[in-house]
Design an enzyme around this catalytic site. Sequence first.
Site, PDB file in Angstrom:
ATOM      1  N   GLU A   1      55.277  80.794 139.673  1.00 56.89           N
ATOM      2  CA  GLU A   1      56.138  80.532 140.830  1.00 56.89           C
ATOM      3  C   GLU A   1      56.065  79.029 141.060  1.00 56.89           C
ATOM      4  O   GLU A   1      55.038  78.511 141.488  1.00 56.89           O
ATOM      5  CB  GLU A   1      55.626  81.336 142.034  1.00 56.89           C
ATOM      6  CG  GLU A   1      56.688  81.562 143.071  1.00 56.89           C
ATOM      7  CD  GLU A   1      56.666  80.473 144.112  1.00 56.89           C
ATOM      8  OE1 GLU A   1      57.408  79.484 143.911  1.00 56.89           O
ATOM      9  OE2 GLU A   1      55.933  80.604 145.091  1.00 56.89           O
TER      10      GLU A   1
ATOM     11  N   LYS B   1      41.433  80.615 142.059  1.00 59.62           N
ATOM     12  CA  LYS B   1      41.092  79.218 142.343  1.00 59.62           C
ATOM     13  C   LYS B   1      42.055  78.657 143.382  1.00 59.62           C
ATOM     14  O   LYS B   1      43.240  78.480 143.116  1.00 59.62           O
ATOM     15  CB  LYS B   1      41.184  78.353 141.085  1.00 59.62           C
ATOM     16  CG  LYS B   1      40.544  76.983 141.349  1.00 59.62           C
ATOM     17  CD  LYS B   1      40.963  75.907 140.388  1.00 59.62           C
ATOM     18  CE  LYS B   1      42.244  75.232 140.756  1.00 59.62           C
ATOM     19  NZ  LYS B   1      42.213  74.459 142.010  1.00 59.62           N
TER      20      LYS B   1
HETATM   21  P1  NAI Z   1      49.727  71.287 141.185  1.00 63.76           P
HETATM   22  O1  NAI Z   1      50.684  72.136 140.465  1.00 63.76           O
HETATM   23  O2  NAI Z   1      49.017  70.232 140.437  1.00 63.76           O
HETATM   24  O3  NAI Z   1      48.601  72.210 141.855  1.00 63.76           O
HETATM   25  C1  NAI Z   1      48.691  73.583 142.095  1.00 63.76           C
HETATM   26  C2  NAI Z   1      47.394  74.259 141.675  1.00 63.76           C
HETATM   27  O4  NAI Z   1      47.217  74.132 140.268  1.00 63.76           O
HETATM   28  C3  NAI Z   1      46.139  73.672 142.282  1.00 63.76           C
HETATM   29  O5  NAI Z   1      45.232  74.712 142.548  1.00 63.76           O
HETATM   30  C4  NAI Z   1      45.597  72.783 141.181  1.00 63.76           C
HETATM   31  O6  NAI Z   1      44.225  72.540 141.261  1.00 63.76           O
HETATM   32  C5  NAI Z   1      45.937  73.578 139.957  1.00 63.76           C
HETATM   33  N1  NAI Z   1      46.044  72.814 138.719  1.00 63.76           N
HETATM   34  C6  NAI Z   1      46.350  71.506 138.554  1.00 63.76           C
HETATM   35  N2  NAI Z   1      46.364  71.196 137.245  1.00 63.76           N
HETATM   36  C7  NAI Z   1      46.072  72.319 136.559  1.00 63.76           C
HETATM   37  C8  NAI Z   1      45.951  72.643 135.183  1.00 63.76           C
HETATM   38  N3  NAI Z   1      46.145  71.748 134.245  1.00 63.76           N
HETATM   39  N4  NAI Z   1      45.660  73.904 134.851  1.00 63.76           N
HETATM   40  C9  NAI Z   1      45.489  74.837 135.791  1.00 63.76           C
HETATM   41  N5  NAI Z   1      45.585  74.596 137.112  1.00 63.76           N
HETATM   42  C10 NAI Z   1      45.873  73.351 137.494  1.00 63.76           C
HETATM   43  O7  NAI Z   1      50.434  70.676 142.435  1.00 63.76           O
HETATM   44  P2  NAI Z   1      49.972  69.351 143.233  1.00 63.76           P
HETATM   45  O8  NAI Z   1      49.528  68.272 142.314  1.00 63.76           O
HETATM   46  O9  NAI Z   1      49.017  69.780 144.236  1.00 63.76           O
HETATM   47  O10 NAI Z   1      51.357  68.928 143.852  1.00 63.76           O
HETATM   48  C11 NAI Z   1      52.270  68.154 143.084  1.00 63.76           C
HETATM   49  C12 NAI Z   1      53.674  68.589 143.331  1.00 63.76           C
HETATM   50  O11 NAI Z   1      53.828  69.930 142.920  1.00 63.76           O
HETATM   51  C13 NAI Z   1      54.113  68.598 144.769  1.00 63.76           C
HETATM   52  O12 NAI Z   1      54.534  67.360 145.201  1.00 63.76           O
HETATM   53  C14 NAI Z   1      55.227  69.597 144.714  1.00 63.76           C
HETATM   54  O13 NAI Z   1      56.387  68.974 144.279  1.00 63.76           O
HETATM   55  C15 NAI Z   1      54.770  70.589 143.702  1.00 63.76           C
HETATM   56  N6  NAI Z   1      54.148  71.780 144.297  1.00 63.76           N
HETATM   57  C16 NAI Z   1      54.863  72.927 144.366  1.00 63.76           C
HETATM   58  C17 NAI Z   1      54.329  74.027 144.971  1.00 63.76           C
HETATM   59  C18 NAI Z   1      55.070  75.287 145.072  1.00 63.76           C
HETATM   60  O14 NAI Z   1      54.755  76.106 145.918  1.00 63.76           O
HETATM   61  N7  NAI Z   1      56.029  75.547 144.226  1.00 63.76           N
HETATM   62  C19 NAI Z   1      53.018  74.008 145.572  1.00 63.76           C
HETATM   63  C20 NAI Z   1      52.300  72.775 145.386  1.00 63.76           C
HETATM   64  C21 NAI Z   1      52.881  71.718 144.794  1.00 63.76           C
END
Ligand code: NAI
Length: 779
Positions: free
Chosen positions: A263, A190
Amino acid sequence: MTVRDIFETMSYGPAPESDAEAQAWLEKHDRRFGNFIDGAFTKPGATFATRNPATGHELAQVTQATAEDVTAAVAAARKAQPKWAGLSGHQRAKVLYALARLVQKHARLLAVLETLDNGKPIRESRDIDVALVARHFYYHAGLAQLLASEQPGMAPLGVCGQIIPWNFPLLMLAWKVAPALAAGNSVVLKPAEYTSLTALLFAEISREAGLPPGVLNIVTGDGATGAALVEAEVDKIAFTGSTEVGRRIRTATAGRGIALTLELGGKSPYIVFEDADIDSAVEGLVDAIWFNQGQVCCAGSRLLVQEGIAERFHDKLKRRMDGLRLGDPLDKCIDVGAVVDPVQLKTITEMVDGNTEGETYRAETALPEGCFYPPTLITGLEPSSRLMQEEIFGPVLVSTTFRTPAEAVALANSSRYGLAASIWSENINLALDIAPKLAAGVVWVNGTNMFDAAAGFGGIRESGFGREGGWEGLLAYLEPDAKARALKPVAPNPEPATPQAPALDRTAKMYVGGKQARPDSGYSRPVWGPKGALLGHVGEGNRKDIRNAVEAAHKAGGWARASGHNRAQVLYYIAENLSARAGEFAARLQAMTGGQGEAEVEAAIARLFAYAAWADKFDGAAKSVPIRGIALAMNQPCGVIGALCPDEAPLLGLISVMAPAIAMGNACVLVPSFAHPLAATDFYQVLDTSDLPAGVVNIVTGDPADLAKTLAGHMDVDAVWSFSSADLSALVERESAGNLKRSWVNNGRARDWFGAEGEGREFLRQATEVKTVWVPYGE
Ligand code: NAI
C-alpha cells in the site's frame, strides 16, 4: 460591541488534553524499550530517541533491532503459529474481541501517546485513529468467527512480516495485525522509526487480551530493521509506505514464494464539478488535505476544479484556510498539528520552495515555532507540473482547472498513482458515471477520507496492490489449503534422427489485434510429435511482438465496458465453436503430447462454460459501513493481463487462464506452452469466428524464457501471471517491480488443471481489482 461582533471576533481558548497518564506509562518503562518478542519485552539494545515533533522533546529511547533480533522474533512467531491456527475461529474471535475491548478501555492513553509521538491533533487520534482501531478489531473478531464456514478450503499463510509507516501508527498496525491474526497467522511487525510507541503499548495490551506469546511480535528500528524483516524466513510481507521502498521490497521478495501486499503513495484527485455543493466541497478539503497535516497516502492532494467556479472556489478555500488553527496537537481546539519529524518538514519545504510555477498561497494563520508547516494552496499549475505529479506528503494542495467531465477524468488519471479519488457533484448521474472511470482503488462521492473495517482499501498502478479491510483484505492472509506438488518440467519433443517430411508444411501464425501476425524475427521453429513427426512450425516471438500485442490489447479497452451478459455470450460462442471442432483439437493434442486429447478438449469446453457463467455473477457487494450511505465494492478488470500459460495441459491450461481474464473484462496477451504450442495457434481460428472483439486476446508464441522479461516489465501491462516453468517465477516478480503491477506466479508448484484448482474464485479474484465507491446520502 454587538453580540454578533463578539461572536465573530471570539477566539478559542486552549483546551489541552493532559499527557500525565502517557508520561507515567513511559516512566514505568524507564523511557527505554526493547523489542517485544515471544510475549515479553527484551532488554533494550542499541537505542535511538523518539521525540514529540511539536516540542522536540525526547519521549523515550527505542531499540534499533538487529537482524538477529528479527530472526528471534520470526522464530517465536513460527513456533506459535500452528497452535494459533489450530484454535477454532471462535477461540481466535474471543481474543480479537478482547483486543477491541481493551483498545476502547485504553483509548485515551493510546490517543494521547499517538499524538505525543506523531504530532497529529488529539481530536484526530481520539475520534478517528483509535476509534477505527477498535472498530477494526471488532470487525475482524467477526471474520475469525465466520472464516471456516465462509471461506472453506482456505488456510493461513504462516508468519507475516509487516512494515508500517508513521502517519497512522496504531491504525496501520490494526489494519495489518487484525486480519493476519483473524486468519490464523502469526506476526512480526515493525513500526516506523518516528512512531514506535503505540505499537509497544499495543503489545502490552495484547498480553492482557490473552494473545498467546509469539503470535504478535514487535521489532523496532529504521529501514535496516525493515530490510532484515523482508529478508527473514516469513511467508508474507505486508507493507505500507513509500513507493520507492515498496519497489525495493517487491524486488527483494521476488522468487521466494512468499505473498506480498503493498500500500504505497498517491496523488489523489479531488474533483469539484460546477454543480457541487461548494461549501461542502471546501469543507471536504479540510479533511482531504489538512487532516493529519496532509501526511495521508490517500490525501486529496490534487484539486481539479471546473473552470466556471474555480475563482470563487479558490477564494472560499483561502478564507477557510485562514481559519485553520495550528498549534499544540494536544489542544482539543487545534485543526492542524505538527509534521512528524524535521526530516519530513525539510522535504515539504524543499519541494514547495523548489517550485517556480503557479501561485502559492499560505494560510494567514499564526505559525507556531517548531515542526509546523502552514496550510498551503498552489493554483494555476499545469497537469504535468512536478508538484501535480509528485507526492508532497504535507499540508500542501495543488490545483488546476478542467472544462468537461471527460477532461476531468483524463486529468485525474494522468498520474502514475491510483489510490483514491473524490468527486463532488450534486448530479448523481454524473458522479456515478465518473466513479468507475477513475484509476483508483477507492472513490468517495461527495466525501473524502472515509474508512471502515468492512470496506476494502488499496490502490492500483504505483500505489501498490492488495486490499485491506473487508473479506477481500482477509483473503490477502489466506491461501488455498492444498498440498504443494512440484511442477514437472515439460520439454518439447526432440528432433528425430531422421525427420519425417510432413504432408503439408504449415507455419502457425501468432494472433495480434484480431489478425494473424508473422513473427518480427522472421524465424520459426519446428514442432515435433513424440514419435518424430513434424507437426508444423511455430513463430519465434520477440520483444517487438509482445509490444505489438500489448498495444493491441490496450486498444480493446471497450471490452471492459461490455456487460457481463455480453461477455458471457462471447464465451459461450467460443465454447460452441471449439465443440464443433472438438475432434480436430483432440487429434492435435494427441499428436503433440501422445496422450488422449478428448478429455482435455471436453474439460476446456466446460471451463469456457464455467467462466461464461461467472461473467455476470462475480458480484461486488454493498458493504455494511457505519455511515448513512453505501460503500459499493465493485469488481473491476485489472486492464491488460499478460500470462505465460502452462505446459501440462496445452489447450486447457491456456483456456483456464484466458477465460477468467476476459470474463472479467480484461484484455490479455498469452504466451502459450513452449513444448506444445500448436493447440493455441489453432485456437485463434476459433476466437476469430466467435465475435470476440479484436485485441481482447492476443497470442504470441516463442520461448517464455525470452518473452517473460518484456511482458513482466512492460509499463502498460497491469498484471502478469506465470504458470510456465518454475524458474520464471522469480524473473516475473522481479521485472514486475517497474510499474508495480500485480503478479501471480506458480513458484514451481504444479496445479491440477483438470480439477478444482484449475478454476474458480481464485482466478476471478486475480482478474479483478476491488474498487470501493463510497456514496454518503442524506443531509
Ligand atoms: P518509508 O517508505 O521509507 O517508510 C515506511 C516504513 O518502511 C518504515 O517503517 C521504514 O522504517 C520502513 N523501511 C524503510 N526502508 C526500508 C527497506 N529498505 N526495507 C524495508 N522497510 C523499510 O517512508 P518515509 O521515508 O518514512 O517517508 C518518505 C515518503 O514516503 C513520504 O514523504 C511519503 O511521500 C511517503 N510515505 C507514504 C506513506 C503511505 O501511507 N503511503 C506513508 C509514509 C511515507
